[in-house]
Design a protein around this motif. Structure first.
Motif, PDB file in Angstrom:
ATOM      1  N   LYS A 132      27.564  33.832  28.731  1.00 33.52           N
ATOM      2  CA  LYS A 132      26.968  32.644  28.109  1.00 33.52           C
ATOM      3  C   LYS A 132      26.714  31.510  29.081  1.00 33.52           C
ATOM      4  N   ASP A 133      27.445  31.473  30.188  1.00 35.33           N
ATOM      5  CA  ASP A 133      27.255  30.395  31.162  1.00 35.33           C
ATOM      6  C   ASP A 133      27.939  30.767  32.480  1.00 35.33           C
ATOM      7  N   ALA A 134      27.881  29.848  33.438  1.00 37.08           N
ATOM      8  CA  ALA A 134      28.464  30.103  34.762  1.00 37.08           C
ATOM      9  C   ALA A 134      29.973  30.326  34.678  1.00 37.08           C
ATOM     10  N   THR A 135      30.633  29.630  33.782  1.00 34.51           N
ATOM     11  CA  THR A 135      32.081  29.804  33.625  1.00 34.51           C
ATOM     12  C   THR A 135      32.398  31.206  33.110  1.00 34.51           C
ATOM     13  N   GLY A 136      31.596  31.692  32.177  1.00 37.69           N
ATOM     14  CA  GLY A 136      31.778  33.052  31.669  1.00 37.69           C
ATOM     15  C   GLY A 136      31.597  34.087  32.770  1.00 37.69           C
ATOM     16  N   LEU A 137      30.590  33.893  33.610  1.00 38.60           N
ATOM     17  CA  LEU A 137      30.369  34.798  34.727  1.00 38.60           C
ATOM     18  C   LEU A 137      31.543  34.737  35.701  1.00 38.60           C
ATOM     19  N   ASP A 138      32.028  33.529  35.991  1.00 36.86           N
ATOM     20  CA  ASP A 138      33.200  33.394  36.865  1.00 36.86           C
ATOM     21  C   ASP A 138      34.396  34.149  36.290  1.00 36.86           C
ATOM     22  N   LEU A 139      34.596  34.059  34.984  1.00 36.57           N
ATOM     23  CA  LEU A 139      35.708  34.761  34.344  1.00 36.57           C
ATOM     24  C   LEU A 139      35.596  36.267  34.567  1.00 36.57           C
ATOM     25  N   VAL A 140      34.419  36.826  34.336  1.00 34.45           N
ATOM     26  CA  VAL A 140      34.221  38.267  34.517  1.00 34.45           C
ATOM     27  C   VAL A 140      34.494  38.657  35.972  1.00 34.45           C
ATOM     28  N   MET A 141      33.948  37.891  36.895  1.00 39.19           N
ATOM     29  CA  MET A 141      34.111  38.216  38.315  1.00 39.19           C
ATOM     30  C   MET A 141      35.580  38.094  38.744  1.00 39.19           C
ATOM     31  N   LEU A 142      36.273  37.087  38.273  1.00 41.92           N
ATOM     32  CA  LEU A 142      37.674  36.902  38.659  1.00 41.92           C
ATOM     33  C   LEU A 142      38.582  37.970  38.050  1.00 41.92           C
ATOM     34  N   VAL A 143      38.320  38.371  36.819  1.00 42.76           N
ATOM     35  CA  VAL A 143      39.107  39.454  36.219  1.00 42.76           C
ATOM     36  C   VAL A 143      38.842  40.749  36.994  1.00 42.76           C
ATOM     37  N   SER A 144      37.593  40.986  37.354  1.00 43.70           N
ATOM     38  CA  SER A 144      37.259  42.155  38.164  1.00 43.70           C
ATOM     39  C   SER A 144      38.020  42.126  39.486  1.00 43.70           C
ATOM     40  N   ASP A 145      38.014  40.971  40.146  1.00 42.79           N
ATOM     41  CA  ASP A 145      38.746  40.830  41.412  1.00 42.79           C
ATOM     42  C   ASP A 145      40.229  41.131  41.219  1.00 42.79           C
ATOM     43  N   GLY A 146      40.805  40.625  40.140  1.00 38.89           N
ATOM     44  CA  GLY A 146      42.224  40.856  39.876  1.00 38.89           C
ATOM     45  C   GLY A 146      42.536  42.318  39.623  1.00 38.89           C
ATOM     46  N   LEU A 147      41.680  42.994  38.864  1.00 37.30           N
ATOM     47  CA  LEU A 147      41.883  44.417  38.618  1.00 37.30           C
ATOM     48  C   LEU A 147      41.811  45.199  39.932  1.00 37.30           C
ATOM     49  N   TYR A 148      40.825  44.874  40.750  1.00 37.62           N
ATOM     50  CA  TYR A 148      40.650  45.575  42.028  1.00 37.62           C
ATOM     51  C   TYR A 148      41.843  45.327  42.948  1.00 37.62           C
ATOM     52  N   PHE A 149      42.254  44.069  43.050  1.00 39.56           N
ATOM     53  CA  PHE A 149      43.381  43.707  43.920  1.00 39.56           C
ATOM     54  C   PHE A 149      44.679  44.366  43.452  1.00 39.56           C
ATOM     55  N   ASN A 150      44.970  44.253  42.170  1.00 34.01           N
ATOM     56  CA  ASN A 150      46.212  44.836  41.660  1.00 34.01           C
ATOM     57  C   ASN A 150      46.215  46.344  41.802  1.00 34.01           C
ATOM     58  N   ASN A 151      45.056  46.972  41.643  1.00 32.86           N
ATOM     59  CA  ASN A 151      44.970  48.405  41.831  1.00 32.86           C
ATOM     60  C   ASN A 151      45.279  48.774  43.283  1.00 32.86           C
TER      61      ASN A 151
END
Length: 181
Positions: A132-151
């Motif tokens: 819906k907006d830049a904040t929503g995109l940031d949320l998706v990207m940061l969750v992706s980063d966290g999943l990748y890092f934790n993995n």
């Protein structure tokens, strides 16, 4: 587009494996040729220098990201869900190319750093219409980063929580709700 010759791909596979397993300093022309089972001259036929070998790997990464973006944008479950699920490493060709390119960037390669920044922009561009907006995109990207890092922490002494099954499904629904349109 024609498929690159098998020997060329074998050399790239060897270079990628050396970068991942032993790091940028160990991934010399000589070590790459030895690992690929080709002569140094055979390697230099396909890649005239280490810089050319690095560019070959970066080009491979670009091709894999093209395929990934097609999969993201056409995923039946939706782009955000697909992107988050694919953020958990599977030791697939894309993961291996990202890790190997990261090793080059850590060793000071400006083209590798630029390529990593570019793929992040490309993923963002593919996901932006579904947030819906830049904040929503940031949320998706940061969750992706966290999943990748934790993995990446999974095999080490520092456990990283990587949700699976219904936990991952719940996380994806939460992110889709918060970030989506």
């Amino acid at each position: 587009m024609s498929r690159p010759p098998y020997a060329r791909e074998s050399v790239l596979d060897a270079f990628e494996a050396l970068l991942i397993d032993e790091g940028e300093r160990s991934a010399t022309i000589e070590a790459t040729a030895r690992t690929a089972g080709v002569s140094k001259g055979g390697l230099l036929y396909h890649f005239g220098s280490k810089d050319a070998l690095e560019m070959g790997l970066i080009e491979r990464l670009g091709r894999l990201v093209d395929v990934d973006i097609d999969a993201i944008t056409s995923a039946a479950e939706g782009p955000i869900a697909h992107f988050l699920r694919s953020s958990i490493m599977q030791n697939d060709p894309l993961d291996r190319a990202v890790i190997a390119t990261s090793r080059l960037a850590q060793g000071g390669s400006a083209p590798a750093s630029a390529a990593l920044r570019e793929i992040r922009v490309r993923w963002g561009d593919a996901l932006r219409p579904h947030t819906k907006d830049a904040t929503g995109l940031d949320l998706v990207m940061l969750v992706s980063d966290g999943l990748y890092f934790n993995n990446a922490l999974q095999g080490g002494s520092i456990p990283g929580p990587v949700p699976t099954g219904s936990e991952l499904d719940s996380l994806i629904r939460l992110v889709q709700t918060a970030a989506g349109r």
